[in-house]
Design a protein around this motif. Structure first.
Motif, PDB file in Angstrom:
ATOM      1  N   SER A  87       0.769  -1.202  -0.074  1.00 29.63           N
ATOM      2  CA  SER A  87       0.149   0.072  -0.082  1.00 29.63           C
ATOM      3  C   SER A  87       0.718   1.589   0.030  1.00 29.63           C
ATOM      4  O   SER A  87       0.210   2.343   0.004  1.00 29.63           O
ATOM      5  N   ILE A  88       2.351   1.175   0.243  1.00 29.47           N
ATOM      6  CA  ILE A  88       3.028   2.205   0.316  1.00 29.47           C
ATOM      7  C   ILE A  88       3.641   2.525  -1.236  1.00 29.47           C
ATOM      8  O   ILE A  88       3.924   1.562  -1.972  1.00 29.47           O
ATOM      9  N   PRO A  89       3.209   3.909  -1.649  1.00 29.04           N
ATOM     10  CA  PRO A  89       3.719   4.092  -2.795  1.00 29.04           C
ATOM     11  C   PRO A  89       5.008   3.493  -3.521  1.00 29.04           C
ATOM     12  O   PRO A  89       6.082   4.100  -2.778  1.00 29.04           O
ATOM     13  N   ARG A  90       5.187   3.094  -4.726  1.00 28.97           N
ATOM     14  CA  ARG A  90       6.613   2.928  -5.327  1.00 28.97           C
ATOM     15  C   ARG A  90       7.163   4.274  -5.663  1.00 28.97           C
ATOM     16  O   ARG A  90       8.415   4.090  -5.724  1.00 28.97           O
ATOM     17  N   ASP A  91       6.502   5.227  -5.844  1.00 27.41           N
ATOM     18  CA  ASP A  91       7.214   6.321  -6.232  1.00 27.41           C
ATOM     19  C   ASP A  91       8.290   6.863  -5.225  1.00 27.41           C
ATOM     20  O   ASP A  91       9.370   7.317  -5.661  1.00 27.41           O
ATOM     21  N   LEU A  92       8.153   6.389  -3.821  1.00 30.01           N
ATOM     22  CA  LEU A  92       8.982   6.824  -2.799  1.00 30.01           C
ATOM     23  C   LEU A  92      10.404   6.113  -2.949  1.00 30.01           C
ATOM     24  O   LEU A  92      11.318   6.448  -2.583  1.00 30.01           O
ATOM     25  N   ASP A  93      10.139   4.706  -3.432  1.00 36.19           N
ATOM     26  CA  ASP A  93      11.309   3.989  -3.412  1.00 36.19           C
ATOM     27  C   ASP A  93      12.081   4.496  -4.727  1.00 36.19           C
ATOM     28  O   ASP A  93      13.398   4.615  -4.698  1.00 36.19           O
ATOM     29  N   GLU A  94      11.434   4.797  -5.967  1.00 30.41           N
ATOM     30  CA  GLU A  94      12.124   5.179  -7.063  1.00 30.41           C
ATOM     31  C   GLU A  94      12.792   6.521  -6.781  1.00 30.41           C
ATOM     32  O   GLU A  94      13.874   6.642  -7.139  1.00 30.41           O
ATOM     33  N   ALA A  95      12.415   7.413  -5.854  1.00 28.44           N
ATOM     34  CA  ALA A  95      12.887   8.697  -5.496  1.00 28.44           C
ATOM     35  C   ALA A  95      14.138   8.249  -4.724  1.00 28.44           C
ATOM     36  O   ALA A  95      15.101   9.085  -4.908  1.00 28.44           O
ATOM     37  N   ALA A  96      14.035   7.381  -3.767  1.00 30.99           N
ATOM     38  CA  ALA A  96      15.169   7.014  -3.083  1.00 30.99           C
ATOM     39  C   ALA A  96      16.163   6.457  -3.760  1.00 30.99           C
ATOM     40  O   ALA A  96      17.360   6.682  -3.491  1.00 30.99           O
ATOM     41  N   MET A  97      15.939   5.581  -4.594  1.00 30.20           N
ATOM     42  CA  MET A  97      16.700   4.985  -5.684  1.00 30.20           C
ATOM     43  C   MET A  97      17.792   6.130  -6.343  1.00 30.20           C
ATOM     44  O   MET A  97      18.794   5.710  -6.742  1.00 30.20           O
ATOM     45  N   LEU A  98      16.848   7.071  -6.827  1.00 30.23           N
ATOM     46  CA  LEU A  98      17.787   8.138  -7.764  1.00 30.23           C
ATOM     47  C   LEU A  98      18.638   8.949  -6.734  1.00 30.23           C
ATOM     48  O   LEU A  98      19.469   9.317  -7.299  1.00 30.23           O
ATOM     49  N   ASP A  99      18.373   8.980  -5.560  1.00 32.67           N
ATOM     50  CA  ASP A  99      19.339   9.516  -4.387  1.00 32.67           C
ATOM     51  C   ASP A  99      20.427   8.346  -3.975  1.00 32.67           C
ATOM     52  O   ASP A  99      21.318   8.676  -3.229  1.00 32.67           O
TER      53      ASP A  99
END
Length: 200
Positions: A87-99
């Motif tokens: 239920s946690i958006p994957r957008d947060l994962d992708e933003a963290a991977m970019l960092d």
């Protein structure tokens, strides 16, 4: 209870994170197989596990049968955590991977802080199960009175013809521990989770 709590949380969180965030070949069927194990009654696995623990590992009279199995996770807890992680958006994962964040950093800094209520629920369910567990404790610790759990000792104490008042008071205090744990952890159920500035 504390040692098995660490084991079941670590194993269940790791497996649930893998099922919810990674593409595993045949992962869907592996998850179905995991869920199918919930349907197997404990009475069916009692004899094989007893033979394994007593004859193969020679764990009779020790705490290992009560602790070690929890380090392999629990199917129900894995299911609950997986549903919460999904239920946690994957957008947060992708933003963290970019960092430059890796999978472990994403789990510890993004997924878990937003899943505190679910993790607290799993922790409490497991604590109450282990605290009130009698069958396995009586099966493996019957020959080791010094290692008996509190719940098992209270049950055996009730079979005495006369119970001193001091033991009765001690049993009452021991039975109050789960209530105190629930009282201390109740705030984790009521807290709001904030995801990207919006209440979830």
């Amino acid at each position: 209870a504390f040692i098995s709590e660490i084991g079941v949380l670590a194993a269940s969180i790791a497996v649930a994170y893998g099922f919810s965030r990674f593409r595993i070949p045949g992962g869907k069927w592996l998850f179905y197989l995991l869920i199918a194990t919930i349907l197997i009654p404990d009475s069916i696995t009692l004899v094989p596990t007893y033979f394994l623990y007593t004859r193969v590992f020679d764990w009779n009279g020790t705490l290992y049968p009560l602790v070690v199995p929890h380090f392999f996770g629990n199917a129900i807890f894995i299911f609950l955590l997986r549903q919460n992680f999904k239920s946690i958006p994957r957008d947060l994962d992708e933003a963290a991977m970019l960092d430059g964040a890796g999978p472990l950093t994403i789990l510890t800094h993004i997924i878990l802080p937003q899943s505190i209520p679910a993790v607290a629920t799993v922790a409490l369910l497991h604590f109450f199960y282990v605290w009130n567990e009698l069958r396995v404790a009586s099966l493996y610790l019957g020959t080791a009175p010094g290692l008996r759990t509190i719940s098992f000792s209270i049950q055996t104490m009730q079979t005495l013809n006369f119970t001193p008042e001091v033991l009765q008071a001690g049993a009452l205090i021991a039975m109050a521990v789960p209530v105190l744990v629930l009282f201390l952890f109740q705030r984790f159920f009521m807290q709001d989770m904030v995801v990207t500035g919006m209440e979830k």
